[in-house]
Structure formats: C-alpha cells, structure tokens
Design a protein around this motif. Structure first.
Motif, PDB file in Angstrom:
ATOM      1  N   TYR A   7       0.856  -1.189   0.000  1.00 14.89           N
ATOM      2  CA  TYR A   7       0.000   0.000   0.000  1.00 14.89           C
ATOM      3  C   TYR A   7       0.892   1.240   0.000  1.00 14.89           C
ATOM      4  CZ  TYR A   7       0.856   0.644   5.056  1.00 14.89           C
ATOM      5  OH  TYR A   7       1.432   0.865   6.275  1.00 14.89           O
ATOM      6  N   ASP A   8       0.369   2.322  -0.545  1.00 18.33           N
ATOM      7  CA  ASP A   8       1.160   3.545  -0.668  1.00 18.33           C
ATOM      8  C   ASP A   8       0.228   4.735  -0.850  1.00 18.33           C
ATOM      9  OD1 ASP A   8       3.275   5.411  -1.193  1.00 18.33           O
ATOM     10  OD2 ASP A   8       4.496   3.700  -1.807  1.00 18.33           O
ATOM     11  N   ALA A   9       0.755   5.940  -0.593  1.00 12.13           N
ATOM     12  CA  ALA A   9      -0.033   7.162  -0.729  1.00 12.13           C
ATOM     13  C   ALA A   9      -0.030   7.688  -2.161  1.00 12.13           C
ATOM     14  CB  ALA A   9       0.479   8.233   0.231  1.00 12.13           C
ATOM     15  N   SER A  10       0.509   6.932  -3.097  1.00 14.62           N
ATOM     16  CA  SER A  10       0.435   7.275  -4.521  1.00 14.62           C
ATOM     17  C   SER A  10       0.079   6.016  -5.293  1.00 14.62           C
ATOM     18  CB  SER A  10       1.765   7.842  -5.017  1.00 14.62           C
ATOM     19  OG  SER A  10       2.805   6.898  -4.853  1.00 14.62           O
ATOM     20  N   GLN A  11      -0.589   6.177  -6.435  1.00 18.31           N
ATOM     21  CA  GLN A  11      -1.028   5.012  -7.190  1.00 18.31           C
ATOM     22  C   GLN A  11       0.157   4.394  -7.918  1.00 18.31           C
ATOM     23  OE1 GLN A  11      -4.546   5.556  -9.501  1.00 18.31           O
ATOM     24  NE2 GLN A  11      -4.508   3.502 -10.393  1.00 18.31           N
ATOM     25  N   PHE A  12       0.499   3.172  -7.552  1.00 20.01           N
ATOM     26  CA  PHE A  12       1.686   2.498  -8.082  1.00 20.01           C
ATOM     27  C   PHE A  12       1.314   1.372  -9.041  1.00 20.01           C
ATOM     28  CE2 PHE A  12       0.410   0.774  -4.012  1.00 20.01           C
ATOM     29  CZ  PHE A  12       0.335  -0.589  -4.235  1.00 20.01           C
ATOM     30  N   TYR A  13       0.051   1.229  -9.369  1.00 16.73           N
ATOM     31  CA  TYR A  13      -0.392   0.217 -10.312  1.00 16.73           C
ATOM     32  C   TYR A  13      -1.248   0.880 -11.394  1.00 16.73           C
ATOM     33  CZ  TYR A  13      -4.418   0.592  -7.157  1.00 16.73           C
ATOM     34  OH  TYR A  13      -5.438   1.061  -6.371  1.00 16.73           O
ATOM     35  N   GLN A  14      -1.511   0.125 -12.444  1.00 12.70           N
ATOM     36  CA  GLN A  14      -2.276   0.650 -13.562  1.00 12.70           C
ATOM     37  C   GLN A  14      -3.757   0.316 -13.411  1.00 12.70           C
ATOM     38  OE1 GLN A  14      -0.599  -0.712 -17.283  1.00 12.70           O
ATOM     39  NE2 GLN A  14       1.496  -0.581 -16.517  1.00 12.70           N
ATOM     40  N   GLY A  15      -4.590   1.137 -14.025  1.00 18.31           N
ATOM     41  CA  GLY A  15      -6.012   0.854 -14.054  1.00 18.31           C
ATOM     42  C   GLY A  15      -6.769   1.405 -12.866  1.00 18.31           C
ATOM     43  N   LYS A  16      -8.091   1.253 -12.925  1.00 22.70           N
ATOM     44  CA  LYS A  16      -8.978   1.742 -11.878  1.00 22.70           C
ATOM     45  C   LYS A  16      -8.968   0.778 -10.697  1.00 22.70           C
ATOM     46  CE  LYS A  16     -13.812   3.076 -11.127  1.00 22.70           C
ATOM     47  NZ  LYS A  16     -15.163   3.161 -11.751  1.00 22.70           N
ATOM     48  N   PRO A  17      -8.919   1.274  -9.450  1.00 22.51           N
ATOM     49  CA  PRO A  17      -8.943   0.382  -8.280  1.00 22.51           C
ATOM     50  C   PRO A  17     -10.201  -0.483  -8.282  1.00 22.51           C
ATOM     51  CG  PRO A  17      -8.327   2.611  -7.624  1.00 22.51           C
ATOM     52  CD  PRO A  17      -8.763   2.698  -9.052  1.00 22.51           C
ATOM     53  N   MET A  18     -10.041  -1.727  -7.874  1.00 23.40           N
ATOM     54  CA  MET A  18     -11.163  -2.668  -7.851  1.00 23.40           C
ATOM     55  C   MET A  18     -12.034  -2.478  -6.611  1.00 23.40           C
ATOM     56  SD  MET A  18      -8.759  -5.862  -9.054  1.00 23.40           S
ATOM     57  CE  MET A  18      -9.986  -7.150  -8.920  1.00 23.40           C
ATOM     58  N   ILE A  19     -11.475  -1.864  -5.562  1.00 24.95           N
ATOM     59  CA  ILE A  19     -12.204  -1.590  -4.322  1.00 24.95           C
ATOM     60  C   ILE A  19     -12.037  -0.119  -3.996  1.00 24.95           C
ATOM     61  CG2 ILE A  19     -12.332  -2.051  -1.835  1.00 24.95           C
ATOM     62  CD1 ILE A  19     -11.166  -4.804  -2.398  1.00 24.95           C
ATOM     63  N   SER A  20     -13.100   0.526  -3.557  1.00 27.75           N
ATOM     64  CA  SER A  20     -13.031   1.938  -3.174  1.00 27.75           C
ATOM     65  C   SER A  20     -13.725   2.115  -1.838  1.00 27.75           C
ATOM     66  CB  SER A  20     -13.690   2.816  -4.241  1.00 27.75           C
ATOM     67  OG  SER A  20     -13.600   4.181  -3.888  1.00 27.75           O
ATOM     68  N   LEU A  21     -13.017   2.656  -0.852  1.00 33.97           N
ATOM     69  CA  LEU A  21     -13.562   2.884   0.478  1.00 33.97           C
ATOM     70  C   LEU A  21     -13.608   4.375   0.772  1.00 33.97           C
ATOM     71  CD1 LEU A  21     -11.732   0.157   2.588  1.00 33.97           C
ATOM     72  CD2 LEU A  21     -13.910  -0.002   1.411  1.00 33.97           C
ATOM     73  N   GLY A  22     -14.464   4.740   1.689  1.00 34.73           N
ATOM     74  CA  GLY A  22     -14.596   6.145   2.048  1.00 34.73           C
ATOM     75  C   GLY A  22     -15.738   6.780   1.287  1.00 34.73           C
ATOM     76  N   PRO A  23     -16.437   7.738   1.898  1.00 38.54           N
ATOM     77  CA  PRO A  23     -17.578   8.372   1.232  1.00 38.54           C
ATOM     78  C   PRO A  23     -17.140   9.154   0.007  1.00 38.54           C
ATOM     79  CG  PRO A  23     -17.009   9.548   3.242  1.00 38.54           C
ATOM     80  CD  PRO A  23     -16.194   8.297   3.234  1.00 38.54           C
ATOM     81  N   ALA A  24     -17.840   8.960  -1.079  1.00 39.36           N
ATOM     82  CA  ALA A  24     -17.538   9.685  -2.314  1.00 39.36           C
ATOM     83  C   ALA A  24     -18.182  11.060  -2.285  1.00 39.36           C
ATOM     84  CB  ALA A  24     -18.057   8.900  -3.512  1.00 39.36           C
ATOM     85  N   SER A  25     -17.520  12.036  -2.851  1.00 42.22           N
ATOM     86  CA  SER A  25     -18.049  13.397  -2.921  1.00 42.22           C
ATOM     87  C   SER A  25     -19.138  13.451  -3.985  1.00 42.22           C
ATOM     88  CB  SER A  25     -16.928  14.382  -3.264  1.00 42.22           C
ATOM     89  OG  SER A  25     -15.923  14.328  -2.290  1.00 42.22           O
ATOM     90  N   PRO A  26     -20.338  13.975  -3.659  1.00 42.02           N
ATOM     91  CA  PRO A  26     -21.408  14.045  -4.657  1.00 42.02           C
ATOM     92  C   PRO A  26     -21.097  15.067  -5.733  1.00 42.02           C
ATOM     93  CG  PRO A  26     -22.051  15.181  -2.640  1.00 42.02           C
ATOM     94  CD  PRO A  26     -20.734  14.517  -2.352  1.00 42.02           C
ATOM     95  N   ALA A  27     -21.558  14.780  -6.925  1.00 39.09           N
ATOM     96  CA  ALA A  27     -21.345  15.716  -8.030  1.00 39.09           C
ATOM     97  C   ALA A  27     -22.178  16.969  -7.801  1.00 39.09           C
ATOM     98  CB  ALA A  27     -21.758  15.052  -9.345  1.00 39.09           C
TER      99      ALA A  27
END
Length: 657
Positions: A232-252
């Motif tokens: 795990y890291d504070a920057s995206q170190f892999y390609q593609g969209k994450p398969m799991i997303s946690l935390g409340p999403a900001s509404p549009a």
C-alpha cells in the motif's frame, strides 16, 4: 516508474541466502532465463514455473507478473530484465547465485532447493524460519492517526479478501479516501494463481498478522513471500482503476436551477413511499408470523438484533447470511451418529458429548450434543451459533451448522481426525510423533488464529477459554481454535471489559486480573497463549498433578530455570538433542513475556507473531511471571493448589462486587 526492490540478492537479511553454485547450475539458470520469460508472458494469467537439470545442479524457478500488467511483451521484458540484473549483480569471482527479486511489475525466484514442492496449504510459512521480505516508508501517518490507520487496515483486509476470491489471477487493488488532508491510499494484493482461494487468503492473512503497532503507523509498506504479496502507498503504483473503493464519495455538484426543481418535488416522496412501506411491512409481518407457526418453534430463532446475555453484556445475534451454515434436522444427525452410539463418541465436555458422524454424501462431521439439563449449555450454544458462523480462518474450526428442536441443542463442526492438542502434548507416546517443525506450526497457527479474532475478523472476539483441549488438529497437524461458547464480542475499542456477574474459564490458563477481579481483555488470551506455549515445549500441564521442582505450577518452575540459565531443562526430552536451541530459547522467552503478572507488560498478538517469525529481532527480558509464588508447602496458597489441580474442566466463579 519502475522501482527495483531486491529481495534475495547476496544478503543474509533476505528471505533466501544466496549460495555460490557450480558452472552446471549456472548453465541451467541460463537455460531457464531463455525460456521462462516467454512461458510466463504467454500464460493467460502471466504465471509460470520451470525445472531444469538434474541433482545436484537442478534449478527450480517461478515467475509472476503483477495482475495489472496485461501486455505480454511488458511482462516478458520485466522477467528478462530481472534475470539480467541479477546476473550483473553477481561478483566477478563467483560463478552465480541462487536468488530472486521483486520488481514493481514482476516477481522472479530461482533456487537449487525445490521451492515448487511445498504443499500449497502451507504457503505463508517460511523455510528455515526466515521472515518474509518487507519494506516500510520511513514517514509516519499524520493528522487524524486513529482514523487513517483504521481505514488503511480496513482497506488491506478487504483487498486481501478480494484477491483471494478473484479468479483466475488472485489479484486485487483498492483505494481509500479519508476525506482529510491525508492523501488517498492505494493498495494491492496478489497470490500465485495456482493457489486455492483459501490458501491465498491464509497466506495473505499471515502477512497481515505480522504488521505490528509500529508498522501500522507507516505511510506505506509492503510484505511478501514467494506465493503472496501485498503493498500500500499514498500514490497510485499500479495501472487501471482500483477494484475496491472505500470512504464516502463526494457528490457531483447540482446546477442551481436543477436543484430548485428537485426541491419543489421532494414533498411528493413521503406521500408515495410511506403507504408503500407500511403495506410491505404488514405483508412481511403476516408472512413471517405464519412461517413461524408452521415451524412450531422447532427451529432456532436467529434475528437481526442485539440481545443482552446472562451477564448483561451486549451480544451480536447472527443474521443467518453465511451460505455455508446449515440448519440440520435432528433425525438427520441421529442417523449420522448411529443414534449417538458410544462407539462414535469422541469425548465428553462440560456442556455435553461430542460424536463422530457421517452424512449421506460421505462427509464426516463432529456433532456436539449439549446436555438438555444444562442451562449454561444453552447459553454456550446460542453464543457459538451467533459468533463462530461469522468467522472464517484456516486456524479456526469451522462451524457447519446447528440443530434446535424442542430440547435438543446440537452444534455441527468439521471433523478433525487428530483430536485436540492436549491429546498429543500430554501423552508420552503420541508426543514422540511431534517434531520441531510440528511444534513451530502449532504455536504459530494458534497465534495467527488469535490475531484474526482480535484484528482481522468482522467482529473483535475475546476467546476467554483458550487451552490445549480447545485447539483441534487437522490431518496435517495444523491447529484450529475451537469452542467459542464462552467468547465475548468487543463492541468498542476499549481494551478492558469488566464482567459483572461470572468469571468463566479454566484454572491454569486464566489470567490473574480476570480470575481475581473479573477484568478481561485480549491480553487475557495472550496470557493463556503463553501458558500453552510452555506446555507444548515442556509436555507438562501448568496446574497438573506433576510437581515442577519447588512449584506446583509450570510458570514458577519455568521462571526459576530461566533465572538460573537452565532453560534447557524445560524442554521435553522428545525434542532433544537440541538442534534448534537458539529458537527454543527464544520461544521460552516469548512465552514468559506472555504470562507477565500485569496485562500491560504482555505483548500484543501482533508483536508475538513478529517475534515468532524473526530470528534477529531483539526480545525484551521477561520479568517475574504471574503465580510465581505458588510453591509447595505454602499454606496461604492452599485454595489455589486445590483449584489448579483441575485444569480440564470449564468453571464459573461468582465475583462479589
């Protein structure tokens, strides 16, 4: 950006000690290097193994490209470059080395030992006790530390579970947003695709179990063995969209004009939904009422609510969502056990007998029939059904289902042919069948099972009755913690719980603060674990009839020998001659740390696992353990002597307030 992370190259602090090899071995490595990249990249899951040559120069190799690397040429180039890098790193005066490395994009390991032959069910266990590869960010989490570290932990657990259940790659990625100034955290977990879902989960959970309180504060980290890995890291170190997303999403954002139109229509929603909801509720109520009458009260009611147990403490009721949990019919279990015949009886516990059974499909089961006259037995039954059906771990016994018809209360478990741990360690003949590798596997397995209960399960569970008779052994002598009838669910982060009525457990394994004051916590189970460690190493019951020097218990005897530098006298003769003396001494040290008088002085199970898995970690010196002063001839301890002589019976003691 590709970052090379050396794992195994020419270092005594890496998972494999590279050894200089012959020219024939080096030629075999070159042969592997010429074929393995294409073999791996042409595989649908970018995973391959190879065996080249004959003993003593045979080469065993394994290669795996990271799950998000979908391009065949990128995968092949990564493995080719890894071989080249390792070849260039070999000193000029050396033929070649065994070794391997983790790249950002691929994993490569080759060795003269057969790294491919180990049973897949033992993945996550390490050759010669060598710990896994690990690397941690030097910076710690900042801001709301408890919130962020808790979210990171949740992210890793869910990523691991996703990877284990994902086919065919056994790979998952994730991201969590804490909605604070702390950046998003990205995660990745992967196993070799030849692992089953259960073996993958077991391997990754073993790694997660090694994250101690210091590691958990780091901004990033990674751990891996040959067949599983997480990062795990504070920057995206892999390609593609994450398969799991946690935390409340900001509404549009909603345009002002559209927002106004929505607001004007909101009053319609209650008018439409309230009658519909009311009608649905009435229909559901009438349906379930009729269904309940049809069942005539013969089936255990498992409702989605919270109940109060006999001690006034909150208990979570199982909601029946585990697809592997079944409600058995009494006649079905009667036939499976041959009418609960004596020849099928496996043992007798405080709340009832356990029988071996066989279902029509040939599956063997263990059937625990609770005594009809035992009110406490029913409490245990309810507690176990509510609790253990939610827990899944390779070191916990699996509850397959139950039966509740009239006065019959029955629990159905997976059948484990080797019975319980006490059946082996306290019997001279059977104990001789245990070698040092069995001892290590049992001790570490119990530790990982406990850590799962405290940290990685959906519920935080305190067992309260951990002892050798409650540790069962499967075909391969892997331990499985059982009997959760006295367990408690902790619904808060409070480490200590004060029982208001009864102290339950088993003398000899009960922590002093619990026995005397009714205070229990995860450190109470740590104490019990330390006692079990000493019993496994010595073959002596802590509070049995066998005298231990000047003491009536094993703890005092072990401490006396440790203080005198004669720790070797604690070790059972079946383990001698001591070829693993350093590790044995470390294990005694760890056990004594677990049985310290004050709960605060005992390590956490995460720390215990770190100490067990590392041969280079410096261990604290233990202090005098609990119950040290219980000596032969001490009249003031007469009450303790009597109670400690019975350590196979689960007891309840009323504590005055």
């Amino acid at each position: 950006m590709t970052i090379i992370l050396l794992l195994l190259l020419l270092s005594s602090f890496t998972p494999f000690q590279g050894a200089a090899q012959s020219a024939v071995f080096c030629d075999n490595v070159k042969a592997v290097a010429s074929t393995l990249p294409n073999k791996t990249s042409s595989s649908p899951v970018h995973f391959a193994t190879a065996t080249v040559g004959q003993a003593p120069d045979v080469v065993y190799a394994l290669a795996l490209c990271r799950g998000d690397i979908l391009d065949d040429s990128t995968c092949a180039n990564c493995i080719t470059n890894t071989f080249q890098f390792m070849s260039n790193a070999t000193p000029a005066d050396v033929q070649c080395f065994e070794g391997g490395s983790f790249y950002a994009d691929c994993i490569l390991v080759y060795n003269g030992k057969n790294i491919l032959a180990a049973p897949l069910s033992t993945v996550g266990e390490y050759d010669d006790g060598v710990p896994p590869f690990e690397r941690w960010n030097v910076k710690n989490v900042t801001g709301d530390v408890p919130l962020i570290t808790g979210l990171i932990h949740q992210l890793l657990v869910e990523t691991v579970e996703k990877a284990a259940s994902s086919t065919p790659r056994r790979f998952a990625t994730g991201v969590v947003d804490s909605n604070t100034n702390f950046p998003r955290v990205y995660s990745l977990a992967q196993c070799t695709p030849d692992l089953s879902s259960g073996d993958c989960l077991s391997c990754l959970n073993r790694l997660l179990g090694m994250i101690n309180s210091t590691m958990a504060l780091r901004m990033g980290g990674q751990m891996g063995v040959i067949r599983c890995y997480f990062r795990y890291d504070a920057s995206q170190f892999y390609q593609g969209k994450p398969m799991i997303s946690l935390g409340p999403a900001s509404p549009a954002p909603v345009p002002a004009e559209q927002h106004k139109r929505r607001k004007s229509k909101l009053w319609v929603i209650p008018i439409v939904l309230v009658p519909l909801a009311g009608a649905a509720f009435v229909c559901a109520f009438l349906y379930f009422r009729r269904l309940t009458k049809q069942r005539k009260g013969n089936v255990l009611r498992l409702e989605g609510s919270r109940n109060q147990d006999s001690e006034g403490e909150e208990q979570l009721v199982w909601q029946g969502k585990n697809s592997e949990f079944s409600m058995f019919d009494f006649e079905q279990l009667l036939a499976a056990t041959n009418n609960f015949s004596e020849e099928n009886k496996l043992g007798q516990g405080g709340f009832g007998a356990v029988y071996k059974g066989k279902l029509p499909d040939g599956l063997y089961i263990a059937v625990k029939r609770l005594a009809s006259h035992s009110g406490q037995g029913f409490t245990e039954f309810r507690n176990e059904v509510q609790l253990i059906a939610k827990l899944q771990h390779s070191n916990l016994v699996r509850l397959m289902g139950c039966c509740s018809q009239e006065d019959e209360k029955i629990l159905v478990y997976e059948y484990l042919p080797n019975k319980s741990l006490d059946f082996f360690i306290f019997d001279e003949k059977r104990r001789a069948s245990l070698d040092w590798s069995n001892i290590i596997a049992v001790i570490e397995g119990i530790a990982h099972g406990l850590l799962y209960l405290y940290k990685h399960s959906r519920l935080r569970v305190i067992h309260r009755d951990l002892k050798p008779s409650n540790v069962l052994l499967d075909n391969e002598m892997n331990p499985k913690i059982s009997d959760f009838g006295l367990a408690k669910i902790s619904t808060s982060n409070n480490n200590e719980v004060n029982t208001t009525r009864r102290v339950v457990g088993t003398y000899g394994y009960m922590a002093p603060e619990y026995a005397s004051e009714g205070i229990f916590s995860i450190k109470s189970d740590v104490f019990s674990f330390g006692v079990i460690m000493l019993e496994i190493l010595s073959g002596i019951r802590n509070s049995g009839s066998k005298q231990c020097g000047d003491f009536i218990n094993l703890l005092g005897y072990a401490w006396q020998l440790w203080e005198e530098g004669r720790w070797v006298d604690i070790i059972d003769a079946t383990l001698l001659p001591i070829s693993h003396s350093v590790k044995m001494m470390r294990y005694i040290n760890i056990a004594l740390l677990c049985v310290q008088e004050n709960a605060a002085d005992r390590p956490t199970m995460a720390d215990v696992i770190s100490m067990l898995s590392s041969d280079i970690m410096i261990l604290p010196e233990p202090m005098q353990p609990a119950y040290f002063n219980v000596r032969i001839g001490n009249e003031e301890s007469s009450t303790t002597i009597e109670s400690c002589s019975i350590n196979d019976i689960t007891i309840s003691v009323t504590v005055g307030r």
